[in-house]
Design an enzyme around this catalytic site. Sequence first.
Site, PDB file in Angstrom:
ATOM      1  N   ASP A  10       4.873   1.899   7.693  1.00 11.46           N
ATOM      2  CA  ASP A  10       4.573   1.478   6.411  1.00 11.46           C
ATOM      3  C   ASP A  10       5.406   2.707   5.320  1.00 11.46           C
ATOM      4  OD1 ASP A  10       3.031   0.467   3.945  1.00 11.46           O
ATOM      5  OD2 ASP A  10       1.814   2.224   4.182  1.00 11.46           O
ATOM      6  N   SER A  11       5.169   2.309   4.082  1.00 12.38           N
ATOM      7  CA  SER A  11       6.070   3.109   3.108  1.00 12.38           C
ATOM      8  C   SER A  11       5.508   4.566   3.109  1.00 12.38           C
ATOM      9  CB  SER A  11       6.090   2.347   1.793  1.00 12.38           C
ATOM     10  OG  SER A  11       4.626   2.365   1.285  1.00 12.38           O
ATOM     11  N   CYS A  73       3.137  -2.904   6.163  1.00  5.99           N
ATOM     12  CA  CYS A  73       3.733  -3.134   4.756  1.00  5.99           C
ATOM     13  C   CYS A  73       3.788  -4.381   4.132  1.00  5.99           C
ATOM     14  CB  CYS A  73       4.769  -2.114   4.648  1.00  5.99           C
ATOM     15  SG  CYS A  73       5.274  -1.909   2.883  1.00  5.99           S
ATOM     16  N   GLU A 153      -2.260   7.530  -2.479  1.00  2.00           N
ATOM     17  CA  GLU A 153      -1.584   8.581  -2.044  1.00  2.00           C
ATOM     18  C   GLU A 153      -1.967   9.861  -2.414  1.00  2.00           C
ATOM     19  OE1 GLU A 153       1.478   8.421   0.461  1.00  2.00           O
ATOM     20  OE2 GLU A 153       1.131   6.294   1.033  1.00  2.00           O
ATOM     21  N   CYS A 185      -1.770  -5.353   0.018  1.00  4.27           N
ATOM     22  CA  CYS A 185      -0.883  -4.004   0.026  1.00  4.27           C
ATOM     23  C   CYS A 185      -1.986  -3.237   1.151  1.00  4.27           C
ATOM     24  CB  CYS A 185      -0.714  -3.343  -1.187  1.00  4.27           C
ATOM     25  SG  CYS A 185      -0.042  -1.797  -1.052  1.00  4.27           S
ATOM     26  N   HIS A 187      -2.433  -0.397   1.510  1.00  3.66           N
ATOM     27  CA  HIS A 187      -2.966   0.727   0.664  1.00  3.66           C
ATOM     28  C   HIS A 187      -4.386   0.472   0.278  1.00  3.66           C
ATOM     29  CE1 HIS A 187       0.842   2.724   1.076  1.00  3.66           C
ATOM     30  NE2 HIS A 187       0.291   4.026   0.470  1.00  3.66           N
TER      31      HIS A 187
HETATM   32  N1  DGL Z   1       1.654  -0.259   1.875  1.00  2.62           N
HETATM   33  C1  DGL Z   1       2.400  -0.868   1.194  1.00  2.62           C
HETATM   34  C2  DGL Z   1       2.401  -2.416   1.023  1.00  2.62           C
HETATM   35  O1  DGL Z   1       1.600  -2.849   1.815  1.00  2.62           O
HETATM   36  C3  DGL Z   1       2.811  -0.256  -0.134  1.00  2.62           C
HETATM   37  C4  DGL Z   1       4.110  -0.478  -0.723  1.00  2.62           C
HETATM   38  C5  DGL Z   1       4.543   0.591  -1.516  1.00  2.62           C
HETATM   39  O2  DGL Z   1       5.028   1.623  -1.036  1.00  2.62           O
HETATM   40  O3  DGL Z   1       4.666   0.442  -2.826  1.00  2.62           O
HETATM   41  O4  DGL Z   1       3.043  -3.048   0.304  1.00  2.62           O
END
Ligand code: DGL
Length: 269
Positions: A10-11, A73, A153, A185, A187
Amino acid sequence: MDNRPIGIFDSGLGGLTVLSEIIKNSPNESVVYFGDCGRTPYGNKSKDTVIKYAFQDIRFLLNQDIKSIVIACNTVSAYSLSYVKKEFNSIHILEVIGPGSKAAVEATKNKKIGVIGTNATISSGVYENAIRELDNSTEVYSKACPLFVPLVEEGWWNNEITYRTAQEYLLSLKEKEIDTLVLGCTHYPLIKDTIQKVVGENVKLVSSATEISKMINKIILDDNLTRDEKIQPVYRYYTTDSVEKFEELGSKILGHSIFSVEKVDIEKY
Ligand code: DGL
């Protein structure tokens, strides 16, 4: 049988919501988790940049002798899935948008579905397309919520600022009388209580993280890729930013302490 770990990326830390579901649904599996916390968020970056990052993240995971890759992600899936599937065609690559869309179509009663995600995910229209392909009589209302990822985050899951931000983003969706809301997302499950409070108890929240983990379990069983149950699963964590911050927030997300996170220089990949 295949004793190699599953690779997840993931990011940042959001993909740990996917890992947490995998631990519940496939407790024998070992996992290598990569979170690109140093370059998060991906959701405000250009498509070219996200594709470049996705290729680097996957190259790193392929170096870890994994049996399959989970793109935990939505942003990476939205912008780069067709490119990564073409480039890395020798390994099974799973993503979150298909399973999340299917679960939303199954959940809605009034055929009004809301989708929230990053700027990238929402502007790509992937959820709308996937949902309409499954049922073209469904109305889909989308809203980008770019401030949610930095709030998550930062560990601000239940505070007043997150609540106010959610109100600002979500009240217009609520007015559309949606009965289902896709957390597009990985997150967002971490602030699902705040989101639920804003949209109301009658709106069903669908988490792409939960849906992908169910699919992984099925694929592992169907393809005979399960691990030997007698061998303890191993979880390894890698980040591109502060190891301490990853350990602290990662432990909070997973609900147990994690140690020995390693830092990666992703530019080498
Ligand atoms: N968890 C990522 C997603 O599902 C977050 C993306 C981000 O880094 O903006 O899109």
